[in-house]
Design an enzyme around this catalytic site. Sequence first.
Site, PDB file in Angstrom:
ATOM      1  N   GLY A   1      80.458 -62.744   0.523  1.00 14.75           N
ATOM      2  CA  GLY A   1      79.228 -61.990   0.708  1.00 14.75           C
ATOM      3  C   GLY A   1      78.681 -61.551  -0.635  1.00 14.75           C
ATOM      4  O   GLY A   1      79.427 -61.077  -1.499  1.00 14.75           O
TER       5      GLY A   1
ATOM      6  N   GLY B   1      75.657 -59.553  -0.940  1.00 14.91           N
ATOM      7  CA  GLY B   1      74.692 -58.476  -0.865  1.00 14.91           C
ATOM      8  C   GLY B   1      75.052 -57.403  -1.875  1.00 14.91           C
ATOM      9  O   GLY B   1      75.744 -57.665  -2.868  1.00 14.91           O
TER      10      GLY B   1
ATOM     11  N   HIS C   1      67.684 -47.847  15.258  1.00 12.04           N
ATOM     12  CA  HIS C   1      66.722 -47.301  14.294  1.00 12.04           C
ATOM     13  C   HIS C   1      65.421 -46.954  15.003  1.00 12.04           C
ATOM     14  O   HIS C   1      64.893 -47.759  15.767  1.00 12.04           O
ATOM     15  CB  HIS C   1      66.456 -48.323  13.185  1.00 12.04           C
ATOM     16  CG  HIS C   1      65.826 -47.740  11.965  1.00 12.04           C
ATOM     17  ND1 HIS C   1      64.557 -47.208  11.975  1.00 12.04           N
ATOM     18  CD2 HIS C   1      66.286 -47.595  10.700  1.00 12.04           C
ATOM     19  CE1 HIS C   1      64.266 -46.772  10.757  1.00 12.04           C
ATOM     20  NE2 HIS C   1      65.304 -46.984   9.962  1.00 12.04           N
TER      21      HIS C   1
ATOM     22  N   SER D   1      60.128 -48.893   7.474  1.00 13.14           N
ATOM     23  CA  SER D   1      61.026 -47.977   6.776  1.00 13.14           C
ATOM     24  C   SER D   1      60.962 -46.557   7.321  1.00 13.14           C
ATOM     25  O   SER D   1      59.895 -46.038   7.644  1.00 13.14           O
ATOM     26  CB  SER D   1      60.664 -47.951   5.283  1.00 13.14           C
ATOM     27  OG  SER D   1      61.343 -46.899   4.636  1.00 13.14           O
TER      28      SER D   1
ATOM     29  N   ARG E   1      68.348 -40.419  12.846  1.00 16.62           N
ATOM     30  CA  ARG E   1      67.937 -41.624  13.565  1.00 16.62           C
ATOM     31  C   ARG E   1      68.365 -41.624  15.025  1.00 16.62           C
ATOM     32  O   ARG E   1      67.600 -42.019  15.902  1.00 16.62           O
ATOM     33  CB  ARG E   1      68.498 -42.862  12.849  1.00 16.62           C
ATOM     34  CG  ARG E   1      67.855 -43.097  11.506  1.00 16.62           C
ATOM     35  CD  ARG E   1      68.481 -44.249  10.762  1.00 16.62           C
ATOM     36  NE  ARG E   1      67.730 -44.511   9.532  1.00 16.62           N
ATOM     37  CZ  ARG E   1      68.049 -45.460   8.665  1.00 16.62           C
ATOM     38  NH1 ARG E   1      69.105 -46.238   8.888  1.00 16.62           N
ATOM     39  NH2 ARG E   1      67.318 -45.639   7.578  1.00 16.62           N
TER      40      ARG E   1
ATOM     41  N   HIS F   1      70.088 -51.765  14.600  1.00 15.14           N
ATOM     42  CA  HIS F   1      69.852 -51.847  13.160  1.00 15.14           C
ATOM     43  C   HIS F   1      71.159 -51.966  12.382  1.00 15.14           C
ATOM     44  O   HIS F   1      71.560 -53.040  11.996  1.00 15.14           O
ATOM     45  CB  HIS F   1      69.047 -50.611  12.734  1.00 15.14           C
ATOM     46  CG  HIS F   1      68.778 -50.505  11.271  1.00 15.14           C
ATOM     47  ND1 HIS F   1      68.165 -51.514  10.568  1.00 15.14           N
ATOM     48  CD2 HIS F   1      69.020 -49.518  10.374  1.00 15.14           C
ATOM     49  CE1 HIS F   1      68.039 -51.155   9.296  1.00 15.14           C
ATOM     50  NE2 HIS F   1      68.570 -49.949   9.152  1.00 15.14           N
TER      51      HIS F   1
END
Length: 641
Positions: A43, A45, A269, A287, A333, A404
Amino acid sequence: MSDITLDSKIPPGPVAEKWTTYKFERKLVNPANRRRYEIIVVGTGLAGAAAAATLGEQGYRVKAFTFHDSPRRAHSIAAQGGINAAKNYKGDGDSIYRLFYDTVKGGDFRSREANVYRLAEESVNIIDQAVAQGVPFAREYGGLLDNRSFGGAQVSRTFYARGQTGQQLLLAAYQQMARQVGRGQVELYNRTELIDVVVVDGRAAGIVVRDLITGEITSHSAHAVILATGGYANAFYLSTNAMASNVTAAWRAHRRGALFANPCYTQIHPTCIPQSDDFQSKLTLMSESLRNDGRIWVPQDPGDERPPAQIPEADRDYYLERIYPSFGNLAPRDIASRAAKRAVDSGRGVGPLKNGVYLDFADAIGRLGEDTIRERYGNLFEMYERITDEDPYATPMRIYPAPHYTMGGLWVDYELMTTVPGLYAAGEANFSDHGANRLGASALMQGLADGYFVLPNTVSNYLAPLLGTQPVPTDHPGFRQAEQEARERFGRFLSIGGTRSPDHFHQRLGRIMWDYCGMERTREGLEKALSEIPALHEEFRRDLRVVGDGQRLNQTLEKAGRVDDFFELAQLMCRDALEREESCGGHFRSEHQTADGEAERDDEHFAYVAAWEWTGQPGAAQLHKEDLEFENVHLAVRSYK
């Protein structure tokens, strides 16, 4: 019953001194000896790129793997709103302890205190490092870095680069990794997917991968393996995740002995563009930073179909401001998502399908001017208009909750090592820092903390005693067997010859998961899901159709393997949700709620991490518990009113 014991390896002493104590007492690897060690990072990221770059800089030999054509395609690039850090630039009372407190409270008291405090400590270093790397954070007129607010906090601690913070941070981490590739410290493998983890003599020995272009299956060995492969929200099919995001790396590690923790902790989310039809394959996130200036509302009366501009203030319900006056539109959230669901379920949903609520910027534009709003959120507004053909400067955005982030993941100790020695998990792939609910702008913080600062300090504790040893050779029977099992598995997918694509089954699985293990869960619904998912999985095994072969690029074959793993994970998610007879954070059991509809925890019976062991069948996983102790943030009813 397995004899696994969960040793979290939390250092002794006050929480503010644990990380310093650990770093001093850990085993070190001499800089001249680091070149003798090989480390695999899966990975690329934020967590993976940061780990590969830093470990390469330290002198280790690193192999980095990504299934993308470029590491810059990692899903971290989609994070928009910002990254938290306890810098207190606004002078509004922030501190490391306050960030620690907000994060534990935001996670509904279901996270490990020591890990969260370390995260808050390292947050301040992340900003300094990112600025030094050239990340173009927003600045105030005087040149200082700017901050904005995010849900679950009453201070401004979120650093941002317009609405593309994740992209800028990932590019910075990528360029540091690319520098190490140029130096020969990091060997990069693109378009290469992990399909198994190899364990020899109880330790992680390496990985089996498939070249996505040629279909070739090969093995790679190392002294240690780090999984930084993201979350599993695509188990719901429709989510804000990139469509390629999957659980395969973590799940294959789970099947090889790594415990999977808190799989039912999934985040919904609140600010996603509502689904427009039944054929949609992905949802788009707006966002959370928009909630700084946007006001969320629905019509007071069900069935009020007037255009929003024609609905006067008296006929609007700004429900977050009404119910949670202390936090208003910046409620966390999980709370904001459930409030939106209640509004839509009451018949007050807006839009063509009545499946959204308004996010309205009229007040902010009137107060600050359109130019200021455009400067803060311009790229987000442009994205919204491209998708919906509606101008958010002139009419309110429509939003609705969607799957999310996933707080669950592979169980790790304080060193980020799984229950398989030598196998680490970083970023969203582990369970460690967010408890039952992640506060906004904390994902980038955790990913970079894990990659830049935690793993480079903890991996030496495992590696130092291995000095002078060589990685297990890839012709070892353990690697050969894993390769053969992988070939047979892909061969089975190709040989079924059914009538339905992997996407067909994934979509049906996602509907079951959203209906019964989504924003609201019940015993009846979870039991129904646990009867329907195995039946659908069996149909998948009988009626799957994969065209082509395994000797070249075959995206249908890739998806078949990933969906197969999602079927097994989904059963564990429902099992975990059924076992946890309480509501906490993103896990909301409707049987366990207060009179006014808030989550009702059961600290006496469920203040633990649920870590599940693979026993051969997903429906028969063995539960292990890590009890959580709260010495600094005392257990309390979580309130944002």
